[in-house]
Enzyme design. Structure first.
Site, short mmCIF file in Angstrom:
data_model
loop_
_atom_site.label_atom_id
_atom_site.label_comp_id
_atom_site.label_asym_id
_atom_site.label_seq_id
_atom_site.Cartn_x
_atom_site.Cartn_y
_atom_site.Cartn_z
N ARG A 58 1.19 -1.48 0.13
CA ARG A 58 0.03 0.15 0.21
C ARG A 58 0.88 1.30 0.21
O ARG A 58 0.61 2.35 -0.84
CB ARG A 58 -0.74 -0.21 1.39
CG ARG A 58 -1.55 0.63 0.93
CD ARG A 58 -2.67 1.27 2.21
NE ARG A 58 -4.31 1.77 2.64
CZ ARG A 58 -5.28 1.90 1.93
NH1 ARG A 58 -5.65 1.77 1.06
NH2 ARG A 58 -5.65 3.56 2.81
N ILE B 224 -7.58 8.07 -1.29
CA ILE B 224 -6.97 6.20 -1.63
C ILE B 224 -8.15 5.96 -0.68
O ILE B 224 -7.90 5.69 0.92
CB ILE B 224 -5.73 6.08 -1.21
CG1 ILE B 224 -6.27 4.43 -1.61
CG2 ILE B 224 -5.09 6.23 -0.73
CD1 ILE B 224 -4.08 4.16 -0.81
N SER B 225 -9.07 4.67 -0.67
CA SER B 225 -10.17 4.25 0.16
C SER B 225 -9.45 3.91 1.25
O SER B 225 -8.01 3.41 1.11
CB SER B 225 -10.85 3.19 -1.07
OG SER B 225 -11.32 4.05 -1.50
N GLN B 226 -10.28 3.61 2.38
CA GLN B 226 -9.21 2.93 3.37
C GLN B 226 -9.38 1.06 3.56
O GLN B 226 -10.03 0.54 2.39
CB GLN B 226 -10.82 3.43 4.38
CG GLN B 226 -10.22 2.33 5.53
CD GLN B 226 -11.60 2.28 6.45
OE1 GLN B 226 -13.20 2.26 6.16
NE2 GLN B 226 -11.62 2.54 8.19
N PRO B 227 -7.99 0.70 3.91
CA PRO B 227 -8.37 -0.93 3.43
C PRO B 227 -9.43 -1.34 3.57
O PRO B 227 -9.05 -2.75 3.09
CB PRO B 227 -7.36 -1.14 4.78
CG PRO B 227 -6.32 0.32 4.76
CD PRO B 227 -7.21 1.43 4.93
#
Ligand code: SAM
Length: 211
Positions: free
Chosen positions: A25, A51-54
């Site tokens: 990431r 960038i989206s949350q994992p």
């Protein structure tokens, strides 16, 4: 991240967990932010985007049910469409699952940066610039479609580009009350169920929000 943010919240899909333990990431966050790459939330990538949350990347990937489609692939891997490339991280996770991935982004600069990051990590993702609310007909039909931006309602072209038995994960609803929709195409019918509440940036386009 995989243990504390994903498994602890109930993500069980093996394809998703395996891929997310392998994709670096830190290679998809802006320079100087590597130290917070695995934080439990979205991060700014510039241009007003994130960038989206994992966990959200994991849930959306899990909702595609790749195991039901034959993961780990013994035959030709399926085609997947990622709408809203952003940093390229979601596309990398799908590519790490072994799928053929097309990713569409409306912002040309974000698309170019994502293209470079994906190539640098060895992911053969096709990144195109365009209005993802229209899907991307040249590579359709797709066994799975992930939409990482919220639409007022599910864009019809995306449903039409799903293969029989394919699934689409798309947030819809207004403002801060979005929900993830999981739509499965079965012949000419579609089955819809709603999953987690979520908050995404708007899907801006012909079948999304107006600019
Ligand atoms: N999945 C991305 C990642 O892993 O970094 C995060 C995506 S970000 C939350 C949403 C992205 O959708 C933004 O980059 C935005 O520019 C893009 N977007 C918004 N409307 C779009 C549209 N109609 N077509 C393509 N991309 C769109």
């Amino acid at each position: 991240m995989v243990r504390d943010q994903l498994e602890a919240r109930g993500v069980r899909d093996r394809a998703t967990l395996a891929a997310m333990s392998l994709v670096p990431r830190e290679a998809f966050v802006p320079e100087g932010r590597a130290g917070v790459a695995y934080a439990d939330g979205p991060l700014s990538i510039g241009h007003g985007q994130t960038i989206s949350q994992p966990y959200m990347v994991a849930r959306m990937t899990e909702c595609l049910a790749l195991s039901e489609l034959g993961w780990p692939w013994t035959e030709a891997p399926p085609a997947l469409l990622d709408v809203g490339t952003g940093s390229g991280y979601q596309a990398a996770v799908l590519a790490q699952c072994g799928a053929r991935v097309t990713s569409i982004e409306r912002d040309p600069e974000l698309a170019e940066r994502a293209r470079e990051r994906l190539a640098a990590q060895g992911y053969a993702v096709k990144v195109v610039v365009g209005d993802g609310s229209l899907g991307y007909p040249p590579d359709a039909p797709y066994a799975g479609i992930v939409v990482a931006a919220g639409a007022p309602r599910v864009p019809e072209p995306l449903v039409e580009q799903l293969a029989d038995g394919g699934r689409q994960v798309v947030p819809d609803g207004g403002g801060r009350s979005q929900r993830l929709n999981i739509i499965r195409r079965v012949g000419s019918e579609r089955e819809t169920r709603t999953a987690d509440a979520c908050v995404f940036v708007p899907l801006v386009g012909q079948h999304g929000h107006h600019e």
